[in-house]
Enzyme design. Structure first.
Site, PDB file in Angstrom:
ATOM      1  N   GLU A  90      29.075 -10.442  32.844  1.00 32.56           N
ATOM      2  CA  GLU A  90      28.273  -9.895  33.767  1.00 32.56           C
ATOM      3  C   GLU A  90      27.225 -11.163  33.486  1.00 32.56           C
ATOM      4  O   GLU A  90      26.168 -11.050  34.603  1.00 32.56           O
ATOM      5  CB  GLU A  90      28.284  -8.763  33.365  1.00 32.56           C
ATOM      6  CG  GLU A  90      29.560  -7.877  34.117  1.00 32.56           C
ATOM      7  CD  GLU A  90      29.251  -7.176  35.498  1.00 32.56           C
ATOM      8  OE1 GLU A  90      27.909  -8.298  36.000  1.00 32.56           O
ATOM      9  OE2 GLU A  90      29.512  -6.699  36.672  1.00 32.56           O
ATOM     10  N   ARG A 115      20.452  11.856  34.446  1.00 38.10           N
ATOM     11  CA  ARG A 115      20.713  12.898  35.662  1.00 38.10           C
ATOM     12  C   ARG A 115      20.580  14.137  36.498  1.00 38.10           C
ATOM     13  O   ARG A 115      19.678  14.029  37.604  1.00 38.10           O
ATOM     14  CB  ARG A 115      22.815  11.647  36.107  1.00 38.10           C
ATOM     15  CG  ARG A 115      23.342  10.905  35.945  1.00 38.10           C
ATOM     16  CD  ARG A 115      24.420  10.569  35.576  1.00 38.10           C
ATOM     17  NE  ARG A 115      24.824   9.222  35.842  1.00 38.10           N
ATOM     18  CZ  ARG A 115      26.242   8.388  35.771  1.00 38.10           C
ATOM     19  NH1 ARG A 115      27.309   9.829  36.130  1.00 38.10           N
ATOM     20  NH2 ARG A 115      26.434   7.683  36.350  1.00 38.10           N
ATOM     21  N   CYS A 162      16.638   0.602  42.082  1.00 41.91           N
ATOM     22  CA  CYS A 162      18.128   1.688  42.205  1.00 41.91           C
ATOM     23  C   CYS A 162      17.858   2.578  43.630  1.00 41.91           C
ATOM     24  O   CYS A 162      17.101   2.641  43.839  1.00 41.91           O
ATOM     25  CB  CYS A 162      18.396   2.043  41.274  1.00 41.91           C
ATOM     26  SG  CYS A 162      20.808   1.952  41.080  1.00 41.91           S
ATOM     27  N   ARG A 174      30.731   6.474  39.439  1.00 38.65           N
ATOM     28  CA  ARG A 174      30.166   5.242  39.334  1.00 38.65           C
ATOM     29  C   ARG A 174      31.362   3.735  38.698  1.00 38.65           C
ATOM     30  O   ARG A 174      31.050   2.931  38.428  1.00 38.65           O
ATOM     31  CB  ARG A 174      29.065   4.821  38.203  1.00 38.65           C
ATOM     32  CG  ARG A 174      27.845   5.712  39.300  1.00 38.65           C
ATOM     33  CD  ARG A 174      26.432   5.648  39.069  1.00 38.65           C
ATOM     34  NE  ARG A 174      25.447   6.722  38.733  1.00 38.65           N
ATOM     35  CZ  ARG A 174      25.613   7.162  39.839  1.00 38.65           C
ATOM     36  NH1 ARG A 174      25.306   7.191  41.324  1.00 38.65           N
ATOM     37  NH2 ARG A 174      24.265   7.942  39.754  1.00 38.65           N
ATOM     38  N   SER A 182      19.544   8.030  27.835  1.00 35.94           N
ATOM     39  CA  SER A 182      19.036   9.987  27.673  1.00 35.94           C
ATOM     40  C   SER A 182      20.271  10.661  26.688  1.00 35.94           C
ATOM     41  O   SER A 182      20.031  10.889  26.129  1.00 35.94           O
ATOM     42  CB  SER A 182      19.520  10.151  29.154  1.00 35.94           C
ATOM     43  OG  SER A 182      20.251   9.995  29.701  1.00 35.94           O
ATOM     44  N   LYS A 187      25.812  -3.322  32.421  1.00 28.18           N
ATOM     45  CA  LYS A 187      25.337  -1.563  31.762  1.00 28.18           C
ATOM     46  C   LYS A 187      27.100  -1.239  32.325  1.00 28.18           C
ATOM     47  O   LYS A 187      27.513  -1.067  33.535  1.00 28.18           O
ATOM     48  CB  LYS A 187      24.750  -1.427  33.491  1.00 28.18           C
ATOM     49  CG  LYS A 187      24.538   0.385  33.379  1.00 28.18           C
ATOM     50  CD  LYS A 187      23.694   0.545  34.384  1.00 28.18           C
ATOM     51  CE  LYS A 187      23.707   1.929  35.049  1.00 28.18           C
ATOM     52  NZ  LYS A 187      22.428   2.041  35.929  1.00 28.18           N
ATOM     53  N   CYS A 230      20.047   5.455  43.855  1.00 25.52           N
ATOM     54  CA  CYS A 230      20.597   6.477  43.230  1.00 25.52           C
ATOM     55  C   CYS A 230      19.413   8.374  42.810  1.00 25.52           C
ATOM     56  O   CYS A 230      20.028   8.895  43.093  1.00 25.52           O
ATOM     57  CB  CYS A 230      21.411   6.735  42.311  1.00 25.52           C
ATOM     58  SG  CYS A 230      21.018   5.826  40.621  1.00 25.52           S
ATOM     59  N   TYR A 287      13.342   6.576  24.433  1.00 28.19           N
ATOM     60  CA  TYR A 287      12.383   7.598  25.344  1.00 28.19           C
ATOM     61  C   TYR A 287      11.897   8.307  23.903  1.00 28.19           C
ATOM     62  O   TYR A 287      10.603   8.461  23.322  1.00 28.19           O
ATOM     63  CB  TYR A 287      12.836   8.610  25.367  1.00 28.19           C
ATOM     64  CG  TYR A 287      13.859   8.365  26.268  1.00 28.19           C
ATOM     65  CD1 TYR A 287      13.085   8.843  28.118  1.00 28.19           C
ATOM     66  CD2 TYR A 287      15.215   8.034  26.535  1.00 28.19           C
ATOM     67  CE1 TYR A 287      14.014   8.178  29.261  1.00 28.19           C
ATOM     68  CE2 TYR A 287      16.409   7.999  27.703  1.00 28.19           C
ATOM     69  CZ  TYR A 287      15.445   7.808  29.025  1.00 28.19           C
ATOM     70  OH  TYR A 287      15.754   7.835  30.012  1.00 28.19           O
ATOM     71  N   LYS A 294      22.885  -1.796  28.190  1.00 25.15           N
ATOM     72  CA  LYS A 294      23.465  -0.469  28.500  1.00 25.15           C
ATOM     73  C   LYS A 294      24.267   0.105  28.199  1.00 25.15           C
ATOM     74  O   LYS A 294      24.861   0.279  29.275  1.00 25.15           O
ATOM     75  CB  LYS A 294      22.367   0.030  29.556  1.00 25.15           C
ATOM     76  CG  LYS A 294      22.212   1.311  30.268  1.00 25.15           C
ATOM     77  CD  LYS A 294      21.578   1.269  31.169  1.00 25.15           C
ATOM     78  CE  LYS A 294      21.213   2.843  31.774  1.00 25.15           C
ATOM     79  NZ  LYS A 294      20.554   3.183  32.878  1.00 25.15           N
TER      80      LYS A 294
END
Ligand code: PBG
Ligand code: ZN
Length: 325
Positions: free
Chosen positions: A234, A206, A120, A218, A275, A196, A122, A314, A249
Site C-alpha cells: 500500500e 465515528r 473523505c 469498511r 480516537s 490504514k 464518510c 488529540y 493508522k
C-alpha cells in the site's frame, strides 16, 4: 580483574547522564493537531466520546488554531461536519462548505500555520461509506475517484497546504495529483493515509462525526490488521503515485508497521494516534487507574521511536504543554 558482564547501569546513574544518552526526544514540532469544524456561530461543544476535544464553528476554530500555533505545533488536521448528508456526499465538494470556509479563514488569519485537510466522504454521505456505493453495497472505486478530485480541488482553492485522503481507494493519490497539476496546484502536498487498517479503535471518532457505516463495514477498502507485507505494498503504491508523506493508522497497535515503513522507504512517515487510543488513556486517567500525563508521553515517545516523523494526535496540546513545563 575484568568483570564477566557489562555495566550498562553506569549510563543510568543520574538524571544528567540519562539525559546525555537519551536517544529519542519529543518536541511540539512532532505533532499535528486534529480539529473538528461545524457550521453555525459561536459553537464550542465538547465531544462526549473525546473529552478535551470540541466541535467548533469557524471563528472558534480560528482562535483555537492560534493557540495551537502559539504552542509551537506546526500543523492542524481539519475535519468538517456538514449540515446535510446525501448518497454522494455533495456537501463535501462545495466551495462554501464548512471545511472550505474554515480553511480559507485559518489561512487568512494564520498563514504561517500549515493547514492539512482530511479528505473523505464518510462524514458527508448518508450511508457513512467513504465514497459512492454500488447497488450491492460495495464502495465503487473509480466512480468515487471522480468526486475525490472535485473535493481535492475545492480544498486546494480554499488554500489547503496539505491534503490527506483517508478513504483507502486504489489510485487515489494518482487521481488527486493529476487533478492538482492540471489546475496549477503543483505545490499542494499530499499526505496519504497509505496503510490504514480496518480498526476498532476508530469508534469514538465515528461517534464524533456521525460517520459509522449504515450497513456493512469498511473491510473491503481498509486493510486487515493482520497484514504486514500488504501494508508495504500500500505504501509503495502511494509513493509511486506521488504521495509526499505516507501515514500508518492507527499507531499504537501498529508500531511494527511504522518501523518497517520507515526502514523500507525514504519518505517522511506520519502515524495517527487515533480516537480509541486517546479515549482509553483519558478514561483510565479519569478513573485514577493510570497517570494520564506519563502514559500519554510514553505512548507518544513509542511512536517517535518506532520511526514516526509526524504524530497526528488529540494529545498535541496536552503533550506540548507538558514538554514546556
Ligand atoms: C475517515 C476517517 C476516520 C478517521 C480519520 N478519518 C474514521 C474511519 O475510517 O472510519 C479515524 C480517526 C480517529 O479514530 O481518530 N475516513
Ligand atoms: Zn472515510
Amino acid at each position: 580483574m575484568p568483570f564477566p558482564y557489562t555495566r550498562l547501569r553506569r549510563l543510568r546513574n543520574s538524571s544528567k547522564i540519562r539525559d546525555l544518552v537519551q536517544e529519542t526526544r519529543l518536541t511540539p514540532n512532532d505533532f499535528m493537531a486534529p480539529l473538528f469544524v461545524v457550521s453555525g456561530q459561536n459553537v464550542r461543544k465538547e465531544i462526549s466520546s473525546l473529552p478535551g476535544q470540541f466541535h467548533e464553528s469557524v471563528e472558534n476554530i480560528v482562535e483555537h488554531a492560534k493557540k495551537i500555533r502559539d504552542l509551537g505545533i506546526p500543523s492542524v488536521l481539519l475535519f468538517g461536519l456538514p449540515d446535510d448528508k446525501d448518497p454522494v456526499g455533495s456537501s463535501a465538494m462545495k466551495d462554501d462548505g464548512v471545511i472550505q470556509r474554515a480553511t480559507e479563514q485559518i489561512k487568512k488569519e494564520i498563514p504561517e500555520l500549515l493547514l492539512t485537510t482530511d479528505l473523505c466522504f464518510c462524514e458527508y454521505t448518508s450511508h457513512g461509506h467513504c465514497g459512492i456505493v454500488t447497488e450491492d453495497g460495495k464502495l465503487d472505486n473509480d466512480a468515487s475517484l471522480k468526486i475525490v478530485v472535485e473535493q481535492t480541488l475545492s480544498h486546494a482553492r480554499a488554500g489547503a497546504d496539505i491534503i490527506a485522503p483517508s478513504g483507502m481507494l486504489d489510485g487515489c493519490i494518482a487521481s488527486m495529483r493529476q487533478g492538482l497539476d492540471e489546475n496549477n496546484f503543483e505545490d499542494v502536498t499530499l499526505m496519504a493515509y497509505a496503510a490504514k487498517f480496518a480498526s476498532s479503535y476508530y469508534g469514538p471518532f465515528r461517534e464524533a462525526v456521525n460517520s459509522a457505516p449504515e450497513f456493512g463495514d469498511r473491510k473491503t477498502y481498509q486493510m486487515n490488521p493482520a497484514n504486514r507485507r500488504e501494508a508495504l505494498r500500500e505504501v509503495e503504491e502511494d509513493i509511486n503515485e506521488g504521495a509526499d508523506i505516507v501515514m500508518v493508522k492507527p499507531a499504537l497497535s501498529f508500531l511494527d508497521i511504522i518501523r518497517e515503513v520507515k526502514d523500507s522507504f525514504l519518505h517522511p512517515v506520519a502515524c495517527y494516534n487515533v480516537s480509541g487510543e486517546y479515549a482509553m488513556v483519558k478514561a483510565a486517567g479519569l478513573k485514577g487507574w493510570i497517570d494520564e500525563e506519563k502514559v500519554m508521553m510514553e505512548m507518544l515517545l513509542s511512536m517517535k521511536r518506532a520511526g514516526s516523523d509526524i504524530i497526528i494526535t488529540y494529545f498535541a496540546e496536552d503533550a506540548s504543554r507538558s514538554l514546556y513545563s
